[in-house]
Design an enzyme around this catalytic site. Structure first.
Site, PDB file in Angstrom:
ATOM      1  N   LYS A   8       0.875  -1.184   0.000  1.00 16.63           N
ATOM      2  CA  LYS A   8       0.000   0.000   0.000  1.00 16.63           C
ATOM      3  C   LYS A   8       0.895   1.211   0.000  1.00 16.63           C
ATOM      4  O   LYS A   8       1.793   1.342   0.842  1.00 16.63           O
ATOM      5  CB  LYS A   8      -0.921   0.028   1.217  1.00 16.63           C
ATOM      6  CG  LYS A   8      -1.809   1.294   1.214  1.00 16.63           C
ATOM      7  CD  LYS A   8      -2.941   1.211   2.212  1.00 16.63           C
ATOM      8  CE  LYS A   8      -2.516   1.674   3.589  1.00 16.63           C
ATOM      9  NZ  LYS A   8      -3.688   1.861   4.486  1.00 16.63           N
TER      10      LYS A   8
ATOM     11  N   ASP B   1      -0.839   5.244  16.108  1.00 21.72           N
ATOM     12  CA  ASP B   1      -0.097   4.499  15.093  1.00 21.72           C
ATOM     13  C   ASP B   1       1.219   5.183  14.747  1.00 21.72           C
ATOM     14  O   ASP B   1       1.776   4.992  13.682  1.00 21.72           O
ATOM     15  CB  ASP B   1      -0.966   4.334  13.835  1.00 21.72           C
ATOM     16  CG  ASP B   1      -1.434   5.670  13.274  1.00 21.72           C
ATOM     17  OD1 ASP B   1      -1.120   6.728  13.880  1.00 21.72           O
ATOM     18  OD2 ASP B   1      -2.112   5.680  12.234  1.00 21.72           O
TER      19      ASP B   1
HETATM   20  P1  NAD Z   1      -9.544  12.471  11.513  1.00 19.87           P
HETATM   21  O1  NAD Z   1      -8.566  13.574  11.305  1.00 19.87           O
HETATM   22  O2  NAD Z   1     -10.709  12.328  10.599  1.00 19.87           O
HETATM   23  O3  NAD Z   1     -10.131  12.557  13.012  1.00 19.87           O
HETATM   24  C1  NAD Z   1      -9.277  12.781  14.089  1.00 19.87           C
HETATM   25  C2  NAD Z   1     -10.000  12.526  15.376  1.00 19.87           C
HETATM   26  O4  NAD Z   1      -9.091  12.742  16.469  1.00 19.87           O
HETATM   27  C3  NAD Z   1     -11.167  13.473  15.641  1.00 19.87           C
HETATM   28  O5  NAD Z   1     -12.139  12.787  16.414  1.00 19.87           O
HETATM   29  C4  NAD Z   1     -10.531  14.587  16.465  1.00 19.87           C
HETATM   30  O6  NAD Z   1     -11.464  15.284  17.269  1.00 19.87           O
HETATM   31  C5  NAD Z   1      -9.608  13.772  17.325  1.00 19.87           C
HETATM   32  N1  NAD Z   1      -8.464  14.492  17.866  1.00 19.87           N
HETATM   33  C6  NAD Z   1      -7.443  15.049  17.173  1.00 19.87           C
HETATM   34  N2  NAD Z   1      -6.548  15.581  18.017  1.00 19.87           N
HETATM   35  C7  NAD Z   1      -7.026  15.362  19.273  1.00 19.87           C
HETATM   36  C8  NAD Z   1      -6.552  15.687  20.562  1.00 19.87           C
HETATM   37  N3  NAD Z   1      -5.403  16.326  20.746  1.00 19.87           N
HETATM   38  N4  NAD Z   1      -7.300  15.326  21.629  1.00 19.87           N
HETATM   39  C9  NAD Z   1      -8.458  14.649  21.450  1.00 19.87           C
HETATM   40  N5  NAD Z   1      -8.954  14.310  20.245  1.00 19.87           N
HETATM   41  C10 NAD Z   1      -8.238  14.659  19.173  1.00 19.87           C
HETATM   42  O7  NAD Z   1      -8.668  11.142  11.538  1.00 19.87           O
HETATM   43  P2  NAD Z   1      -9.126   9.642  11.303  1.00 19.87           P
HETATM   44  O8  NAD Z   1      -8.913   9.282   9.875  1.00 19.87           O
HETATM   45  O9  NAD Z   1     -10.450   9.413  11.911  1.00 19.87           O
HETATM   46  O10 NAD Z   1      -8.002   8.875  12.123  1.00 19.87           O
HETATM   47  C11 NAD Z   1      -8.002   8.915  13.543  1.00 19.87           C
HETATM   48  C12 NAD Z   1      -6.691   8.323  14.040  1.00 19.87           C
HETATM   49  O11 NAD Z   1      -6.601   6.948  13.646  1.00 19.87           O
HETATM   50  C13 NAD Z   1      -5.457   9.002  13.440  1.00 19.87           C
HETATM   51  O12 NAD Z   1      -4.518   9.184  14.481  1.00 19.87           O
HETATM   52  C14 NAD Z   1      -4.939   7.993  12.430  1.00 19.87           C
HETATM   53  O13 NAD Z   1      -3.543   8.094  12.243  1.00 19.87           O
HETATM   54  C15 NAD Z   1      -5.335   6.691  13.094  1.00 19.87           C
HETATM   55  N6  NAD Z   1      -5.474   5.555  12.183  1.00 19.87           N
HETATM   56  C16 NAD Z   1      -5.085   4.342  12.644  1.00 19.87           C
HETATM   57  C17 NAD Z   1      -5.207   3.237  11.830  1.00 19.87           C
HETATM   58  C18 NAD Z   1      -4.812   1.888  12.351  1.00 19.87           C
HETATM   59  O14 NAD Z   1      -4.729   0.925  11.575  1.00 19.87           O
HETATM   60  N7  NAD Z   1      -4.612   1.728  13.639  1.00 19.87           N
HETATM   61  C19 NAD Z   1      -5.717   3.360  10.532  1.00 19.87           C
HETATM   62  C20 NAD Z   1      -6.165   4.609  10.110  1.00 19.87           C
HETATM   63  C21 NAD Z   1      -6.047   5.710  10.939  1.00 19.87           C
END
Ligand code: NAD
Length: 324
Positions: A70, A225
């Protein structure tokens, strides 16, 4: 002449259902734990252009014969021109010849495979009688998470928090569609009410504090992550039975990184979720245990769902095929 299947982003949601993603992710976690599937080192670089982060996640699943990569990342200014900030494409190769087999849009698949990982953890680790689902975060991934996890137990209520409460509306809509109650609450109240909690934010400081999580809770920590990110206090992680997709990632970029650094958890104590799926580890061992799934996200999950997309899209006429 080689035939290459192209599955456009718009076709992926029609080709891969939540249930398909669950089955594919569960199978590849199991193959990882049997030593039959391996993730290769991740590359992630700042481009120095468009403020973008770009990288590759790749691996090979000998059991599912999925080989590929990917490629993509995060372009923070995309939203200004009406595009998703996260952009990725999955390339699948023939493991016998190395020839390119498919190009598959990776944006929907990333969300559905991440939600599937949380759902697989809930299926195998949450108490069977879990009724209240807690959500911390309401960004792009959160609605996918909620929808997939709601299928795993007879949940009656969702209790959710987001830094920006206005965004909770989309979670409320998912809950309403599933026929379960929904209410907004502060993080401590989410912990007090929930039997299962999904954390899916980009936070760099713990949102769930020591002493808040009740015995018997299952936590699916999906947001952390990257080195430095954190959603849950290290003390909660240290006191929980910790499961993960990939131990090497859990201790470096996952939620467990902080507890390991603080000496509250050893890498050896972290159990691959695949070992539970395979029956090599019993998983939850009592109704009082706090189980925690550290979902860090691995390339093999992407390849697993892309294989499904390639097959189903070709069967249903959703793909284009080119001969090279
Ligand atoms: P997004 O930008 O759409 O949403 C971010 C979320 O985090 C929102 O709910 C926002 O309010 C919250 N947020 C941001 N900063 C914050 C803080 N300091 N305190 C509290 N809340 C906070 O992002 P997304 O696409 O929904 O992704 C969310 C997270 O998941 C990201 O960190 C991303 O890297 C991670 N992610 C992990 C995987 C995995 O496989 N584990 C896959 C995709 C995304």
């Amino acid at each position: 002449m080689a035939e290459i299947v192209i599955v456009p982003e718009a076709a992926c949601a029609r080709a891969v259902s939540e249930a398909d993603a669950f089955t594919a992710v569960e199978a590849v976690f199991a193959a990882m734990a049997r030593g039959e599937a391996r993730n290769f080192p991740v590359i992630r670089e700042a481009l120095g252009h468009a403020d973008a982060l770009y990288g590759f996640k790749s691996g090979f699943d000998r059991a599912g014969l999925a080989l590929g990569v990917k490629s993509g990342g995060f372009w923070p200014h995309n939203a200004e021109i009406g595009l998703t900030n996260h952009q990725s494409t999955i390339f699948l190769f023939d493991p016998d010849t190395g020839q390119l087999r498919a190009l598959v849009g990776g944006n929907y698949l990333t969300a559905v495979r991440t939600a599937a990982a949380a759902a697989v953890s809930v299926a195998h680790l949450a108490r069977p009688d879990a009724q209240v689902l807690g959500m911390i975060g309401a960004g792009h991934q959160a609605a996918f998470q909620l929808s997939a996890v709601l299928r795993q137990r007879k949940f009656t209520r969702v209790v959710a928090w987001n830094r920006d409460p206005a965004k909770l509306d989309r979670l409320a809509a998912v809950a309403e569609k599933a026929g379960v109650g929904f209410e907004a609450a502060e993080p401590q109240a989410v912990c007090a009410a929930a039997d299962v909690i999904v954390t899916i934010t980009s936070s760099f400081a713990p949102l769930l504090k020591d002493g808040w999580v009740r015995p018997g809770t299952h936590l699916a920590c999906m947001g952390t992550d990257t080195a430095g990110k954190q959603e849950v206090a290290a003390g909660i992680v240290g006191a929980a039975s910790v499961f993960t997709d990939e131990v090497a990632q859990s201790v470096t970029i996952g939620e467990a990184q902080h507890a390991v650094k603080a000496g509250q958890l050893s890498a050896e104590a972290i159990i691959p979720l695949g070992a539970v799926i395979n029956g090599a580890h019993p998983g939850r061992q009592s109704g009082d245990e706090i189980t925690l799934f550290d979902g860090t996200g691995v390339g093999l999950q992407d390849l697993a769902v892309a294989q499904v997309a390639m097959r189903v899209a070709a069967e249903q006429g959703l793909a284009q095929t080119v001969s090279l």
